[in-house]
Write an enzyme that holds these catalytic residues in place. Structure first.
Site, PDB file in Angstrom:
ATOM      1  N   HIS A  44      60.910 110.230 -12.294  1.00 58.06           N
ATOM      2  CA  HIS A  44      62.110 110.932 -12.749  1.00 58.06           C
ATOM      3  C   HIS A  44      62.402 110.537 -14.192  1.00 58.06           C
ATOM      4  O   HIS A  44      61.922 109.508 -14.662  1.00 58.06           O
ATOM      5  CB  HIS A  44      63.341 110.457 -11.968  1.00 58.06           C
ATOM      6  CG  HIS A  44      63.267 110.597 -10.486  1.00 58.06           C
ATOM      7  ND1 HIS A  44      63.908 111.597  -9.792  1.00 58.06           N
ATOM      8  CD2 HIS A  44      62.655 109.834  -9.544  1.00 58.06           C
ATOM      9  CE1 HIS A  44      63.690 111.446  -8.493  1.00 58.06           C
ATOM     10  NE2 HIS A  44      62.931 110.386  -8.317  1.00 58.06           N
ATOM     11  N   TYR A  45      63.273 111.304 -14.858  1.00 56.79           N
ATOM     12  CA  TYR A  45      63.983 110.717 -15.983  1.00 56.79           C
ATOM     13  C   TYR A  45      65.428 110.530 -15.579  1.00 56.79           C
ATOM     14  O   TYR A  45      65.924 111.197 -14.664  1.00 56.79           O
ATOM     15  CB  TYR A  45      63.826 111.499 -17.285  1.00 56.79           C
ATOM     16  CG  TYR A  45      64.396 112.906 -17.404  1.00 56.79           C
ATOM     17  CD1 TYR A  45      65.656 113.255 -16.942  1.00 56.79           C
ATOM     18  CD2 TYR A  45      63.662 113.888 -18.070  1.00 56.79           C
ATOM     19  CE1 TYR A  45      66.161 114.535 -17.104  1.00 56.79           C
ATOM     20  CE2 TYR A  45      64.164 115.170 -18.234  1.00 56.79           C
ATOM     21  CZ  TYR A  45      65.412 115.486 -17.748  1.00 56.79           C
ATOM     22  OH  TYR A  45      65.904 116.748 -17.911  1.00 56.79           O
ATOM     23  N   THR A  46      66.121 109.609 -16.289  1.00 54.59           N
ATOM     24  CA  THR A  46      67.498 109.302 -15.888  1.00 54.59           C
ATOM     25  C   THR A  46      68.464 110.423 -16.261  1.00 54.59           C
ATOM     26  O   THR A  46      69.440 110.653 -15.549  1.00 54.59           O
ATOM     27  CB  THR A  46      67.967 107.989 -16.541  1.00 54.59           C
ATOM     28  OG1 THR A  46      67.644 108.020 -17.936  1.00 54.59           O
ATOM     29  CG2 THR A  46      67.288 106.789 -15.894  1.00 54.59           C
ATOM     30  N   GLU A 109      62.790 105.724 -11.923  1.00 55.35           N
ATOM     31  CA  GLU A 109      63.619 106.407 -12.924  1.00 55.35           C
ATOM     32  C   GLU A 109      63.195 105.906 -14.301  1.00 55.35           C
ATOM     33  O   GLU A 109      63.212 104.696 -14.570  1.00 55.35           O
ATOM     34  CB  GLU A 109      65.102 106.083 -12.701  1.00 55.35           C
ATOM     35  CG  GLU A 109      65.728 106.778 -11.509  1.00 55.35           C
ATOM     36  CD  GLU A 109      66.101 108.246 -11.785  1.00 55.35           C
ATOM     37  OE1 GLU A 109      65.927 108.714 -12.932  1.00 55.35           O
ATOM     38  OE2 GLU A 109      66.550 108.910 -10.832  1.00 55.35           O
ATOM     39  N   HIS A 152      59.631 114.695 -10.116  1.00 53.84           N
ATOM     40  CA  HIS A 152      60.746 115.212  -9.317  1.00 53.84           C
ATOM     41  C   HIS A 152      60.729 116.744  -9.328  1.00 53.84           C
ATOM     42  O   HIS A 152      60.973 117.394  -8.310  1.00 53.84           O
ATOM     43  CB  HIS A 152      62.076 114.673  -9.890  1.00 53.84           C
ATOM     44  CG  HIS A 152      63.221 114.789  -8.937  1.00 53.84           C
ATOM     45  ND1 HIS A 152      64.521 114.547  -9.311  1.00 53.84           N
ATOM     46  CD2 HIS A 152      63.277 115.128  -7.615  1.00 53.84           C
ATOM     47  CE1 HIS A 152      65.317 114.734  -8.266  1.00 53.84           C
ATOM     48  NE2 HIS A 152      64.591 115.078  -7.230  1.00 53.84           N
ATOM     49  N   ASP A 162      62.846 117.106 -14.265  1.00 52.35           N
ATOM     50  CA  ASP A 162      62.401 115.790 -14.723  1.00 52.35           C
ATOM     51  C   ASP A 162      61.095 115.324 -14.069  1.00 52.35           C
ATOM     52  O   ASP A 162      60.794 115.756 -12.956  1.00 52.35           O
ATOM     53  CB  ASP A 162      63.516 114.751 -14.492  1.00 52.35           C
ATOM     54  CG  ASP A 162      63.918 114.567 -13.037  1.00 52.35           C
ATOM     55  OD1 ASP A 162      64.144 115.576 -12.349  1.00 52.35           O
ATOM     56  OD2 ASP A 162      63.995 113.412 -12.583  1.00 52.35           O
TER      57      ASP A 162
HETATM   58 ZN   LIG Z   1      65.017 113.124 -10.756  1.00 47.38          ZN
END
Ligand SMILES: [Zn+2]
Length: 270
Positions: A44-46, A109, A152, A162
């Site tokens: 993911h990215y935050t 993340e 994600h 993301d």
């Molecule tokens: Zn995500």
């Protein structure tokens, strides 16, 4: 005496699963995995203004979200949930016909403001840390298929973007993490399928995406859901243009990936 803590007192700390973890910051947001041990890694990215704000949120009891790890832009790795527990990062999602992706996966993340707050390149220090973490997970946990190191957006294409098209999946692949082929050049000519199209060719495209793992129905209609899945595929595998239109480069890249999979008839003779 009164140390400032952002997490609930009831959350106890735990030993990190790997020594590459710089800090354990326990989140109360987890429960028990259903089924077997995890066999998927979800990146993911935050998507928040700062990494610290994201970490606070992942550790706040009222947010009901978490991830096993947070990787900062300087490469620092913080663990929030033990790997053998189910963290809450995937939401409504699907891959390979399975929908409890949180139970199946380890969630990482990666700090980046994301498309909403100024999407930017992932620093190499951070990418190197993600690679080390993934290698540690795969080495310690036994066989996790390269095809199950996913974005994600791959498991929730209609909702999520993301870690996005700037994430350098090719660098992970160079280190033996994830499934990747050099994308077919964007200029390559050939038939293009697009929203509004209908028929057997659309159905074949949907079938190919579904057999790779994407949650998509074989309707034969190039509908909104199909466009979202094609865009998710492009973000991960053909990031030069993310438009949800299945041009020849997209289709050739998908075909090349599918052909990389070992087939039963390739088993060595007895
Ligand atoms: Zn995500």
């Amino acid at each position: 005496m009164h140390a400032k803590r952002n997490w609930s007192c009831s959350v106890s700390t735990f030993p990190p699963d790997s020594f590459i973890v710089a800090e354990v910051r326990p989140s109360p947001n987890f429960d028990e995995r259903q089924g077997g041990p995890p066999d998927l890694v979800l990146l993911h990215y935050t998507g928040m203004k700062t990494g610290e704000a994201a970490l606070d949120r992942l550790c706040a009891a009222d947010s009901k979200v978490s991830a096993h790890y947070v990787v900062f832009e300087d490469g620092r790795i913080v663990q929030c949930v033990p790997e053998d527990r189910r963290a809450w990062h995937a939401g409504v999602s699907s891959w390979g016909g399975e929908s409890d992706i949180n139970s199946r996966s380890i969630g990482i993340e990666i700090v980046n403001p994301g498309h909403e707050f100024g999407y930017r390149d992932f620093p190499l220090r951070q990418v190197a840390a993600v690679i080390s973490l993934c290698r540690s997970i795969v080495t310690r946990r036994g066989p996790i298929s390269p095809k199950r190191v996913l974005a994600h957006s791959d498991v929730a294409p209609a909702r999520k973007q993301d870690p996005g098209e700037k994430f350098p999946w090719h660098l992970l692949a160079d280190s033996g993490i994830g499934h990747w082929v050099r994308p077919a050049p964007i200029e390559v000519s050939g038939p293009t399928l697009k929203p509004g199209d209908h028929g057997e060719a659309v159905k074949r495209l949907q079938q190919a995406l579904k057999s790779y793992g994407y949650g998509i129905e074989e309707t034969g209609d190039y509908d909104k859901a199909t466009r979202a899945v094609v865009a998710a595929f492009q973000r991960h595998f053909r990031p030069a243009r993310v438009d949800g239109i299945a041009d020849a480069s997209t289709v050739l890249t998908l075909r090349a990936l599918a052909e990389m999979r070992p087939k039963p008839d390739q088993a060595p003779p007895q």
